[in-house]
Write an enzyme that holds these catalytic residues in place. Structure first.
Site, PDB file in Angstrom:
ATOM      1  N   ASP A  17      61.042  94.713 -22.048  1.00 39.70           N
ATOM      2  CA  ASP A  17      59.718  94.918 -22.643  1.00 39.70           C
ATOM      3  C   ASP A  17      58.878  93.659 -22.443  1.00 39.70           C
ATOM      4  OD1 ASP A  17      58.590  97.041 -25.041  1.00 39.70           O
ATOM      5  OD2 ASP A  17      57.565  95.116 -24.801  1.00 39.70           O
ATOM      6  N   ILE A  18      57.619  93.834 -22.079  1.00 42.07           N
ATOM      7  CA  ILE A  18      56.726  92.713 -21.779  1.00 42.07           C
ATOM      8  C   ILE A  18      56.362  91.942 -23.059  1.00 42.07           C
ATOM      9  CG2 ILE A  18      54.474  93.857 -22.047  1.00 42.07           C
ATOM     10  CD1 ILE A  18      53.743  92.647 -19.276  1.00 42.07           C
ATOM     11  N   ASN A  32      59.290 106.316 -30.072  1.00 40.59           N
ATOM     12  CA  ASN A  32      58.104 106.668 -30.837  1.00 40.59           C
ATOM     13  C   ASN A  32      57.456 107.920 -30.235  1.00 40.59           C
ATOM     14  OD1 ASN A  32      58.336 104.401 -32.554  1.00 40.59           O
ATOM     15  ND2 ASN A  32      57.374 103.099 -31.001  1.00 40.59           N
ATOM     16  N   VAL A  92      52.451 104.236 -24.833  1.00 42.21           N
ATOM     17  CA  VAL A  92      52.623 104.645 -23.438  1.00 42.21           C
ATOM     18  C   VAL A  92      53.207 106.051 -23.437  1.00 42.21           C
ATOM     19  CG1 VAL A  92      53.728 104.152 -21.233  1.00 42.21           C
ATOM     20  CG2 VAL A  92      53.000 102.245 -22.700  1.00 42.21           C
ATOM     21  N   HIS A 136      60.328 106.848 -23.528  1.00 41.27           N
ATOM     22  CA  HIS A 136      61.109 105.612 -23.381  1.00 41.27           C
ATOM     23  C   HIS A 136      61.931 105.363 -24.628  1.00 41.27           C
ATOM     24  CE1 HIS A 136      57.003 104.682 -24.759  1.00 41.27           C
ATOM     25  NE2 HIS A 136      57.532 103.732 -25.495  1.00 41.27           N
ATOM     26  N   HIS A 190      63.437 102.402 -26.822  1.00 42.32           N
ATOM     27  CA  HIS A 190      63.445 100.963 -27.085  1.00 42.32           C
ATOM     28  C   HIS A 190      64.883 100.598 -27.456  1.00 42.32           C
ATOM     29  CE1 HIS A 190      59.005 100.265 -27.602  1.00 42.32           C
ATOM     30  NE2 HIS A 190      59.018 101.550 -27.902  1.00 42.32           N
TER      31      HIS A 190
HETATM   32  P1  AMP Z   1      55.463 102.367 -27.453  1.00 44.46           P
HETATM   33  O1  AMP Z   1      54.444 101.561 -28.223  1.00 44.46           O
HETATM   34  O2  AMP Z   1      56.596 102.901 -28.257  1.00 44.46           O
HETATM   35  O3  AMP Z   1      54.782 103.423 -26.590  1.00 44.46           O
HETATM   36  O4  AMP Z   1      56.154 101.330 -26.464  1.00 44.46           O
HETATM   37  C1  AMP Z   1      55.531 100.858 -25.314  1.00 44.46           C
HETATM   38  C2  AMP Z   1      56.132  99.522 -25.008  1.00 44.46           C
HETATM   39  O5  AMP Z   1      55.805  99.198 -23.673  1.00 44.46           O
HETATM   40  C3  AMP Z   1      55.620  98.361 -25.886  1.00 44.46           C
HETATM   41  O6  AMP Z   1      56.718  97.787 -26.590  1.00 44.46           O
HETATM   42  C4  AMP Z   1      54.985  97.406 -24.880  1.00 44.46           C
HETATM   43  O7  AMP Z   1      55.215  96.058 -25.197  1.00 44.46           O
HETATM   44  C5  AMP Z   1      55.670  97.801 -23.595  1.00 44.46           C
HETATM   45  N1  AMP Z   1      54.931  97.531 -22.355  1.00 44.46           N
HETATM   46  C6  AMP Z   1      53.610  97.766 -22.111  1.00 44.46           C
HETATM   47  N2  AMP Z   1      53.298  97.419 -20.849  1.00 44.46           N
HETATM   48  C7  AMP Z   1      54.451  96.958 -20.276  1.00 44.46           C
HETATM   49  C8  AMP Z   1      54.791  96.441 -18.988  1.00 44.46           C
HETATM   50  N3  AMP Z   1      53.868  96.323 -18.010  1.00 44.46           N
HETATM   51  N4  AMP Z   1      56.056  96.048 -18.766  1.00 44.46           N
HETATM   52  C9  AMP Z   1      56.982  96.135 -19.743  1.00 44.46           C
HETATM   53  N5  AMP Z   1      56.736  96.627 -20.968  1.00 44.46           N
HETATM   54  C10 AMP Z   1      55.492  97.024 -21.245  1.00 44.46           C
END
Ligand code: AMP
Ligand code: ZN
Length: 115
Positions: A33-34, A90, A99, A103, A105
């Site tokens: 995760d970024i 989520n 997103v 996914h 976590h």
């Molecule tokens: P959610 O909020 O459950 O949809 O999780 C989306 C996750 O994607 C968040 O924890 C972000 O930090 C992560 N995220 C967003 N952009 C990127 C990226 N380019 N590379 C890796 N993780 C990302």
């Protein structure tokens, strides 16, 4: 494999958008995760564009099993399995989904409180 051209995680799965990859096979990709919320915070995703767990059907059963098996294997690789870890997905904005590509976590490396 169905891909959404506007989807960030489809782009990461295809390698068009850079990520720190932790796993990759025919159907599942994992990357760090970024913006990590724990010492280990890895996202485990299907290559197929599925918007969230709410869109899963019985036909996805093998894929979902593999998704969790990959997450468990990564947890062992990362050395967080014995202490315990959390897997979260989520669904929808109210739950914090930002997103719209399914996914998991995978988070560990610190004690977890319950929401
Ligand atoms: P959610 O909020 O459950 O949809 O999780 C989306 C996750 O994607 C968040 O924890 C972000 O930090 C992560 N995220 C967003 N952009 C990127 C990226 N380019 N590379 C890796 N993780 C990302
Ligand atoms: Zn996607």
């Amino acid at each position: 494999m169905a891909r959404d051209p506007d989807c960030l995680f489809c782009g990461i799965a295809a390698g068009d958008i850079p990520s720190k990859q932790a796993h990759g096979d025919d159907t599942v990709v994992a990357f760090h995760d970024i913006s990590p919320r724990a010492p280990t915070h890895i996202l485990v995703i299907p290559r197929e564009h599925i918007r969230s767990a709410a869109d899963l059907t019985d036909e996805h059963a093998p894929l979902v099993g593999h998704l969790f098996a990959v997450a468990a294997a990564i947890a062992r690789d990362q050395g967080i399995a014995d202490a315990g870890y959390r897997i979260v997905t989520n669904i929808g904005r109210g739950a914090g989904q930002t997103v719209d590509h399914l996914h998991l976590h995978l988070m560990g490396g610190r004690p977890m409180t319950w929401p």
